[in-house]
Design a protein around this motif. Structure first.
Motif, PDB file in Angstrom:
ATOM      1  N   MET A   1      28.300   0.992-109.129  1.00 37.40           N
ATOM      2  CA  MET A   1      28.350   2.430-109.304  1.00 37.40           C
ATOM      3  C   MET A   1      29.766   2.898-108.980  1.00 37.40           C
ATOM      4  SD  MET A   1      25.976   5.342-107.542  1.00 37.40           S
ATOM      5  CE  MET A   1      26.465   5.256-105.849  1.00 37.40           C
ATOM      6  N   GLY A   2      30.473   3.472-109.965  1.00 37.26           N
ATOM      7  CA  GLY A   2      31.817   3.994-109.758  1.00 37.26           C
ATOM      8  C   GLY A   2      31.760   5.391-109.166  1.00 37.26           C
ATOM      9  N   LEU A   3      32.416   5.573-108.045  1.00 34.01           N
ATOM     10  CA  LEU A   3      32.414   6.879-107.390  1.00 34.01           C
ATOM     11  C   LEU A   3      33.672   7.649-107.764  1.00 34.01           C
ATOM     12  CD1 LEU A   3      31.248   5.882-103.820  1.00 34.01           C
ATOM     13  CD2 LEU A   3      29.916   7.042-105.579  1.00 34.01           C
ATOM     14  N   LYS A   4      33.517   8.924-108.007  1.00 35.94           N
ATOM     15  CA  LYS A   4      34.635   9.808-108.328  1.00 35.94           C
ATOM     16  C   LYS A   4      34.624  10.983-107.358  1.00 35.94           C
ATOM     17  CE  LYS A   4      36.412   8.625-112.459  1.00 35.94           C
ATOM     18  NZ  LYS A   4      37.805   8.388-112.691  1.00 35.94           N
ATOM     19  N   ILE A   5      35.801  11.407-106.963  1.00 38.33           N
ATOM     20  CA  ILE A   5      35.958  12.676-106.254  1.00 38.33           C
ATOM     21  C   ILE A   5      36.510  13.627-107.298  1.00 38.33           C
ATOM     22  CG2 ILE A   5      37.096  13.894-104.372  1.00 38.33           C
ATOM     23  CD1 ILE A   5      37.305  11.249-102.900  1.00 38.33           C
ATOM     24  N   ARG A  53      39.948  24.148 -99.740  1.00 38.68           N
ATOM     25  CA  ARG A  53      39.361  23.787 -98.448  1.00 38.68           C
ATOM     26  C   ARG A  53      38.809  22.376 -98.561  1.00 38.68           C
ATOM     27  NH1 ARG A  53      35.198  28.145 -97.035  1.00 38.68           N
ATOM     28  NH2 ARG A  53      35.263  28.570 -99.243  1.00 38.68           N
ATOM     29  N   LEU A  54      39.171  21.511 -97.615  1.00 43.14           N
ATOM     30  CA  LEU A  54      38.760  20.108 -97.643  1.00 43.14           C
ATOM     31  C   LEU A  54      38.133  19.717 -96.309  1.00 43.14           C
ATOM     32  CD1 LEU A  54      42.066  18.718 -99.154  1.00 43.14           C
ATOM     33  CD2 LEU A  54      39.945  19.103-100.386  1.00 43.14           C
ATOM     34  N   THR A  55      37.289  18.688 -96.355  1.00 42.32           N
ATOM     35  CA  THR A  55      36.718  18.096 -95.154  1.00 42.32           C
ATOM     36  C   THR A  55      37.377  16.720 -94.981  1.00 42.32           C
ATOM     37  OG1 THR A  55      34.641  19.180 -95.739  1.00 42.32           O
ATOM     38  CG2 THR A  55      34.552  17.548 -93.980  1.00 42.32           C
ATOM     39  N   PRO A  56      38.460  16.634 -94.192  1.00 40.45           N
ATOM     40  CA  PRO A  56      39.274  15.410 -94.150  1.00 40.45           C
ATOM     41  C   PRO A  56      38.517  14.146 -93.750  1.00 40.45           C
ATOM     42  CG  PRO A  56      40.358  17.198 -92.976  1.00 40.45           C
ATOM     43  CD  PRO A  56      38.991  17.676 -93.334  1.00 40.45           C
ATOM     44  N   GLU A  57      37.620  14.237 -92.751  1.00 41.53           N
ATOM     45  CA  GLU A  57      36.942  13.009 -92.303  1.00 41.53           C
ATOM     46  C   GLU A  57      36.008  12.455 -93.378  1.00 41.53           C
ATOM     47  OE1 GLU A  57      34.968  16.680 -90.841  1.00 41.53           O
ATOM     48  OE2 GLU A  57      36.924  15.845 -90.421  1.00 41.53           O
ATOM     49  N   ARG A  58      35.346  13.324 -94.145  1.00 35.07           N
ATOM     50  CA  ARG A  58      34.451  12.845 -95.206  1.00 35.07           C
ATOM     51  C   ARG A  58      35.259  12.309 -96.398  1.00 35.07           C
ATOM     52  NH1 ARG A  58      30.551  10.761 -93.666  1.00 35.07           N
ATOM     53  NH2 ARG A  58      29.527  10.958 -95.672  1.00 35.07           N
ATOM     54  N   ILE A  59      36.396  12.911 -96.651  1.00 36.35           N
ATOM     55  CA  ILE A  59      37.238  12.440 -97.757  1.00 36.35           C
ATOM     56  C   ILE A  59      37.759  11.046 -97.451  1.00 36.35           C
ATOM     57  CG2 ILE A  59      39.422  12.829 -98.954  1.00 36.35           C
ATOM     58  CD1 ILE A  59      38.787  15.849 -98.713  1.00 36.35           C
ATOM     59  N   THR A  60      38.250  10.828 -96.235  1.00 38.43           N
ATOM     60  CA  THR A  60      38.730   9.485 -95.883  1.00 38.43           C
ATOM     61  C   THR A  60      37.587   8.477 -95.903  1.00 38.43           C
ATOM     62  OG1 THR A  60      38.519  10.052 -93.537  1.00 38.43           O
ATOM     63  CG2 THR A  60      40.700  10.282 -94.530  1.00 38.43           C
ATOM     64  N   HIS A  61      36.386   8.912 -95.512  1.00 42.49           N
ATOM     65  CA  HIS A  61      35.213   8.029 -95.570  1.00 42.49           C
ATOM     66  C   HIS A  61      34.959   7.573 -97.004  1.00 42.49           C
ATOM     67  CE1 HIS A  61      31.082   6.585 -95.085  1.00 42.49           C
ATOM     68  NE2 HIS A  61      30.760   7.370 -96.107  1.00 42.49           N
ATOM     69  N   TRP A  62      34.916   8.524 -97.940  1.00 49.67           N
ATOM     70  CA  TRP A  62      34.608   8.169 -99.324  1.00 49.67           C
ATOM     71  C   TRP A  62      35.739   7.393 -99.987  1.00 49.67           C
ATOM     72  CZ3 TRP A  62      29.965   7.711-100.815  1.00 49.67           C
ATOM     73  CH2 TRP A  62      28.974   8.529-100.294  1.00 49.67           C
ATOM     74  N   LEU A  63      36.984   7.702 -99.635  1.00 52.71           N
ATOM     75  CA  LEU A  63      38.102   6.920-100.181  1.00 52.71           C
ATOM     76  C   LEU A  63      38.036   5.479 -99.695  1.00 52.71           C
ATOM     77  CD1 LEU A  63      41.048   9.453 -99.918  1.00 52.71           C
ATOM     78  CD2 LEU A  63      39.928   8.650-102.000  1.00 52.71           C
ATOM     79  N   SER A  64      37.602   5.271 -98.444  1.00 52.55           N
ATOM     80  CA  SER A  64      37.466   3.910 -97.927  1.00 52.55           C
ATOM     81  C   SER A  64      36.309   3.160 -98.586  1.00 52.55           C
ATOM     82  CB  SER A  64      37.275   3.931 -96.413  1.00 52.55           C
ATOM     83  OG  SER A  64      36.016   4.481 -96.085  1.00 52.55           O
ATOM     84  N   HIS A  65      35.346   3.899 -99.152  1.00 47.48           N
ATOM     85  CA  HIS A  65      34.226   3.277 -99.852  1.00 47.48           C
ATOM     86  C   HIS A  65      34.506   3.105-101.346  1.00 47.48           C
ATOM     87  CE1 HIS A  65      31.945   3.904 -96.190  1.00 47.48           C
ATOM     88  NE2 HIS A  65      31.010   3.119 -96.694  1.00 47.48           N
ATOM     89  N   GLY A  66      35.733   3.329-101.777  1.00 44.88           N
ATOM     90  CA  GLY A  66      36.112   3.042-103.153  1.00 44.88           C
ATOM     91  C   GLY A  66      36.058   4.217-104.106  1.00 44.88           C
ATOM     92  N   ALA A  67      35.884   5.425-103.618  1.00 42.48           N
ATOM     93  CA  ALA A  67      35.884   6.588-104.507  1.00 42.48           C
ATOM     94  C   ALA A  67      37.296   6.829-105.022  1.00 42.48           C
ATOM     95  CB  ALA A  67      35.376   7.826-103.778  1.00 42.48           C
ATOM     96  N   VAL A  68      37.403   7.211-106.287  1.00 44.86           N
ATOM     97  CA  VAL A  68      38.687   7.468-106.933  1.00 44.86           C
ATOM     98  C   VAL A  68      38.761   8.954-107.273  1.00 44.86           C
ATOM     99  CG1 VAL A  68      40.150   6.916-108.904  1.00 44.86           C
ATOM    100  CG2 VAL A  68      38.715   5.145-107.883  1.00 44.86           C
TER     101      VAL A  68
END
Length: 114
Positions: A1-5, A53-68
């Motif tokens: 499953m490819g994740l996208k932000i 407005r961003l949620t930095p801790e959740r963004i870093t979490h999803w980027l570490s899980h391979g979200a592009v």
């Protein structure tokens, strides 16, 4: 499953408002998503604090899980310092003067200067 932000459109007609979401790349733009991690209001001035407005801790979490991140969201993340700033691609200059027009402009500039 490819994740996208990416951005998911919300708001009324002629009053855009976007949610920054993590979604499966196969799901539609405004459809199903996994988590909402921020918002973007293009109606506010660029220097306004609530424009992005961003949620930095959740963004870093999803980027570490391979979200592009998409191109637009990657610029937001780069500005916030959460990811490296993406390179700006050279866009085609279709409206630039063609070769003959450039030569004419060069001749006119030389005639005006001389």
């Amino acid at each position: 499953m490819g994740l996208k932000i990416r951005l998911a459109r919300a708001g009324a007609k002629k009053r855009p408002y976007y949610h920054i979401v993590v979604a499966d790349s196969r799901s539609p733009r405004d459809g199903r998503f996994i988590e909402k991690i921020g918002s973007y209001n293009p109606m506010l001035p660029a220097e306004h604090a609530d424009r992005v407005r961003l949620t930095p801790e959740r963004i870093t979490h999803w980027l570490s899980h391979g979200a592009v991140a998409t191109e637009r969201v990657a610029r937001f993340l780069g500005t916030a310092g959460l990811a490296p700033m993406p390179p700006r691609h050279d866009r085609p200059q279709q409206s630039a003067p063609k070769k003959k027009a450039q030569e004419r402009a060069k001749v006119n500039a030389a005639a005006a200067a001389g």
